[in-house]
Motif scaffolding. Structure first.
Motif, mmCIF file in Angstrom:
data_model
loop_
_atom_site.group_PDB
_atom_site.id
_atom_site.type_symbol
_atom_site.label_atom_id
_atom_site.label_comp_id
_atom_site.label_asym_id
_atom_site.label_seq_id
_atom_site.Cartn_x
_atom_site.Cartn_y
_atom_site.Cartn_z
ATOM 1 N N ARG A 1 0.853 -1.196 -0.063
ATOM 2 C CA ARG A 1 0.028 0.087 -0.035
ATOM 3 C C ARG A 1 0.849 1.343 -0.090
ATOM 4 O O ARG A 1 0.600 2.423 -0.645
ATOM 5 C CB ARG A 1 -1.091 -0.113 1.275
ATOM 6 C CG ARG A 1 -2.109 -0.898 1.079
ATOM 7 C CD ARG A 1 -3.007 -1.020 2.376
ATOM 8 N NE ARG A 1 -3.784 0.196 2.454
ATOM 9 C CZ ARG A 1 -4.880 0.788 1.769
ATOM 10 N NH1 ARG A 1 -5.400 -0.453 0.875
ATOM 11 N NH2 ARG A 1 -5.288 1.706 2.101
ATOM 12 N N ASP A 2 1.797 1.182 0.753
ATOM 13 C CA ASP A 2 2.817 2.524 0.821
ATOM 14 C C ASP A 2 3.557 2.723 -0.560
ATOM 15 O O ASP A 2 3.598 3.718 -1.093
ATOM 16 C CB ASP A 2 4.149 2.195 1.666
ATOM 17 C CG ASP A 2 3.638 2.144 3.152
ATOM 18 O OD1 ASP A 2 2.409 2.276 3.506
ATOM 19 O OD2 ASP A 2 4.436 1.585 4.156
ATOM 20 N N TRP A 3 3.828 1.524 -1.371
ATOM 21 C CA TRP A 3 4.273 1.799 -2.792
ATOM 22 C C TRP A 3 3.155 2.222 -3.539
ATOM 23 O O TRP A 3 3.620 3.384 -4.271
ATOM 24 C CB TRP A 3 4.696 0.468 -3.272
ATOM 25 C CG TRP A 3 4.764 0.498 -4.813
ATOM 26 C CD1 TRP A 3 4.190 0.043 -5.982
ATOM 27 C CD2 TRP A 3 6.157 0.818 -5.218
ATOM 28 N NE1 TRP A 3 4.821 0.156 -6.911
ATOM 29 C CE2 TRP A 3 6.078 0.370 -6.854
ATOM 30 C CE3 TRP A 3 7.247 1.058 -4.657
ATOM 31 C CZ2 TRP A 3 7.207 0.828 -7.669
ATOM 32 C CZ3 TRP A 3 8.353 1.435 -5.672
ATOM 33 C CH2 TRP A 3 8.316 1.047 -7.042
ATOM 34 N N VAL A 4 2.066 2.079 -3.636
ATOM 35 C CA VAL A 4 1.085 2.673 -4.445
ATOM 36 C C VAL A 4 0.857 4.340 -4.104
ATOM 37 O O VAL A 4 0.753 5.029 -4.737
ATOM 38 C CB VAL A 4 -0.394 2.045 -4.066
ATOM 39 C CG1 VAL A 4 -1.535 2.806 -4.647
ATOM 40 C CG2 VAL A 4 -0.342 0.770 -4.666
ATOM 41 N N ARG A 5 0.908 4.703 -2.767
ATOM 42 C CA ARG A 5 0.874 5.882 -2.261
ATOM 43 C C ARG A 5 2.183 6.715 -2.749
ATOM 44 O O ARG A 5 1.879 7.791 -3.211
ATOM 45 C CB ARG A 5 0.649 6.019 -0.670
ATOM 46 C CG ARG A 5 0.578 7.436 -0.019
ATOM 47 C CD ARG A 5 1.065 7.177 1.458
ATOM 48 N NE ARG A 5 2.540 6.783 1.461
ATOM 49 C CZ ARG A 5 2.869 6.267 2.462
ATOM 50 N NH1 ARG A 5 2.126 5.914 3.747
ATOM 51 N NH2 ARG A 5 4.233 5.866 2.605
ATOM 52 N N ASP A 6 3.406 6.098 -2.472
ATOM 53 C CA ASP A 6 4.519 6.762 -2.915
ATOM 54 C C ASP A 6 4.582 7.171 -4.334
ATOM 55 O O ASP A 6 4.891 7.861 -4.698
ATOM 56 C CB ASP A 6 5.735 6.026 -2.334
ATOM 57 C CG ASP A 6 5.752 6.061 -1.059
ATOM 58 O OD1 ASP A 6 4.995 6.786 -0.236
ATOM 59 O OD2 ASP A 6 6.473 5.234 -0.406
ATOM 60 N N GLN A 7 4.157 6.228 -5.076
ATOM 61 C CA GLN A 7 4.292 6.267 -6.655
ATOM 62 C C GLN A 7 3.271 6.962 -7.329
ATOM 63 O O GLN A 7 2.922 7.081 -8.444
ATOM 64 C CB GLN A 7 4.477 4.919 -7.173
ATOM 65 C CG GLN A 7 5.557 3.892 -6.938
ATOM 66 C CD GLN A 7 6.723 4.778 -7.273
ATOM 67 O OE1 GLN A 7 6.960 5.070 -8.561
ATOM 68 N NE2 GLN A 7 7.977 4.732 -6.638
ATOM 69 N N GLN A 8 1.912 7.108 -6.476
ATOM 70 C CA GLN A 8 0.710 7.778 -6.708
ATOM 71 C C GLN A 8 0.361 6.982 -8.134
ATOM 72 O O GLN A 8 -0.050 7.409 -8.920
ATOM 73 C CB GLN A 8 0.912 9.094 -7.466
ATOM 74 C CG GLN A 8 1.141 10.274 -6.159
ATOM 75 C CD GLN A 8 1.127 11.589 -6.681
ATOM 76 O OE1 GLN A 8 1.629 12.040 -7.713
ATOM 77 N NE2 GLN A 8 0.768 12.280 -6.009
ATOM 78 N N ALA A 9 0.376 5.598 -7.588
ATOM 79 C CA ALA A 9 0.146 4.585 -8.761
ATOM 80 C C ALA A 9 -1.194 3.954 -8.653
ATOM 81 O O ALA A 9 -2.169 4.237 -7.890
ATOM 82 C CB ALA A 9 1.131 3.396 -8.377
ATOM 83 N N SER A 10 -1.773 3.206 -9.789
ATOM 84 C CA SER A 10 -2.902 2.818 -9.843
ATOM 85 C C SER A 10 -3.164 1.455 -8.710
ATOM 86 O O SER A 10 -1.982 0.963 -8.638
ATOM 87 C CB SER A 10 -3.378 2.074 -11.156
ATOM 88 O OG SER A 10 -2.281 1.256 -11.640
ATOM 89 N N THR A 11 -4.260 1.218 -8.095
ATOM 90 C CA THR A 11 -4.445 0.314 -7.092
ATOM 91 C C THR A 11 -5.601 -0.456 -7.263
ATOM 92 O O THR A 11 -6.630 -0.137 -7.711
ATOM 93 C CB THR A 11 -4.461 1.105 -5.840
ATOM 94 O OG1 THR A 11 -4.416 0.255 -4.639
ATOM 95 C CG2 THR A 11 -5.516 2.190 -5.818
ATOM 96 N N ALA A 12 -5.548 -1.651 -6.846
ATOM 97 C CA ALA A 12 -6.495 -2.590 -6.363
ATOM 98 C C ALA A 12 -7.125 -2.444 -5.052
ATOM 99 O O ALA A 12 -8.126 -3.060 -4.509
ATOM 100 C CB ALA A 12 -6.173 -4.111 -6.522
ATOM 101 N N ASP A 13 -6.434 -1.314 -4.239
ATOM 102 C CA ASP A 13 -6.850 -1.138 -2.943
ATOM 103 C C ASP A 13 -7.049 -2.535 -1.944
ATOM 104 O O ASP A 13 -7.892 -2.751 -1.031
ATOM 105 C CB ASP A 13 -8.328 -0.550 -2.695
ATOM 106 C CG ASP A 13 -8.418 0.136 -1.419
ATOM 107 O OD1 ASP A 13 -7.617 0.559 -0.938
ATOM 108 O OD2 ASP A 13 -9.748 0.345 -0.999
ATOM 109 N N LEU A 14 -5.868 -3.101 -2.103
ATOM 110 C CA LEU A 14 -5.709 -4.177 -1.237
ATOM 111 C C LEU A 14 -5.210 -3.618 0.404
ATOM 112 O O LEU A 14 -4.678 -3.102 0.422
ATOM 113 C CB LEU A 14 -4.321 -5.098 -1.686
ATOM 114 C CG LEU A 14 -4.499 -5.500 -3.220
ATOM 115 C CD1 LEU A 14 -3.222 -6.406 -3.242
ATOM 116 C CD2 LEU A 14 -5.628 -6.395 -3.345
#
Length: 312
Positions: A102-115
């Motif tokens: 989840r931190d990776w998605v936040r830091d990269q402002q990346a697309s997510t499956a919201d796991l």
């Protein structure tokens, strides 16, 4: 790698072999600009900087088809291929979601499956999370699970090395990965060509597991250890909008622009195409290419994603 049976898989295998022909052979087989056989429709005019299209074992159309460009989240096709090729017996293995994903998605402002941290999902479920909402958290989870090493960094780097090894095995001379999800590193060494992307797509679709995932317009998946239901929608809006489309993946970053790798099946024909660096509507470009392949003209109404669904 689990394979779909019968005639369809044989055609896809022949397509993958044909598409790995030399650049010279591929280029020679493509229609020259402004040239066409008598009675044949003119090649499509597309806005994308790079495009490629093949029908079975016959290359149909190319525009800068062997030029290397960033590929954004179409990277995840290879992420999935490494899993279904090399770890087919682990599809029901449970993976615990870590906060670092989840931190990776936040830091990269990346697309997510919201796991959600602490949830356990099977590898098969993570493939849906990877390919439908283009979850970079799911990509991280798969790379961390199947890479080797003592730390997340070592394991994910090992997995990316496996992606590059697979690219070499498939003869993708114009493809290189520096990430497991398309979020390229500072050096920007994550690239492919439209031709290579089509070769990869043909290989990927010969897996029944992969083909089943990417043709789903949506899915509902329940976590294995808690009563949490995930609902994911496929970001590929060509699916469900153009008759016969069977996948496969979108991608979009500032560096890459909108990208799309797509496939459609009508009758005896399985057509696979790729678009990189779209300058306008990538789906309209893809529809023009498919119309050219199927000798038709389509008025396409593009499928809308539900409010709040991720678009990639």
């Amino acid at each position: 790698m689990q394979r779909c049976g019968g005639i369809a898989v044989q055609r896809l295998r022949r397509l993958a072999v044909a598409l790995t022909a030399s650049t010279a052979a591929v280029t020679a087989a493509l229609p020259a600009a402004g040239a066409q056989a008598a009675g044949e429709p003119p090649p499509p005019t597309v806005g994308a900087k790079g495009a490629y299209l093949a029908d079975g074992d016959q290359p149909l159309f190319g525009k800068a088809a062997d030029v290397r460009r960033p590929m954004a989240s179409t990277t995840k096709v290879m992420t999935a291929v490494v899993v279904v090729d090399e770890h087919a017996t682990d599809l029901d293995r449970e993976v615990t979601v870590k906060q670092v994903y989840r931190d990776w998605v936040r830091d990269q402002q990346a697309s997510t499956a919201d796991l959600r941290t602490g949830d356990r999902l099977t590898v098969r479920q993570l493939l849906y999370a990877l390919m439908l909402p283009s979850g970079c958290d799911a990509a991280y989870a798969l790379a961390d699970t199947f890479g080797s090493g003592a730390t997340e960094k070592e394991r994910t780097e090992s997995f990316v090395a496996d992606m590059n090894k697979k690219a070499q095995e498939l003869g993708l001379a114009d493809t290189h990965y520096d990430s497991f999800d398309g979020n390229s590193g500072p050096a920007g060494k994550n690239w492919t060509s439209p031709h290579d992307l089509a070769v990869l797509a043909a290989h990927a679709l010969s897996s029944d597991t992969f083909a089943t995932v990417v043709r789903a317009m949506s899915t509902r998946q329940r976590a294995q250890n808690v009563n949490r239901l995930y609902t994911w929608y496929n970001t590929n809006k060509l699916l469900g909008s153009y008759d016969g489309v069977i996948g496969i993946k979108t991608g979009s970053t500032r560096a890459a622009g909108p990208c799309l790798v797509f496939a459609a099946r009508r009758g005896e024909h399985t057509v696979i195409g790729a678009i990189l660096a779209a300058q306008g509507d990538r789906y309209r470009d893809a529809a023009k290419m498919l119309d050219y392949a199927f000798h038709t003209t389509t008025r396409m109404t593009l499928r809308h994603l539900p409010a709040g669904a991720h678009e990639d």
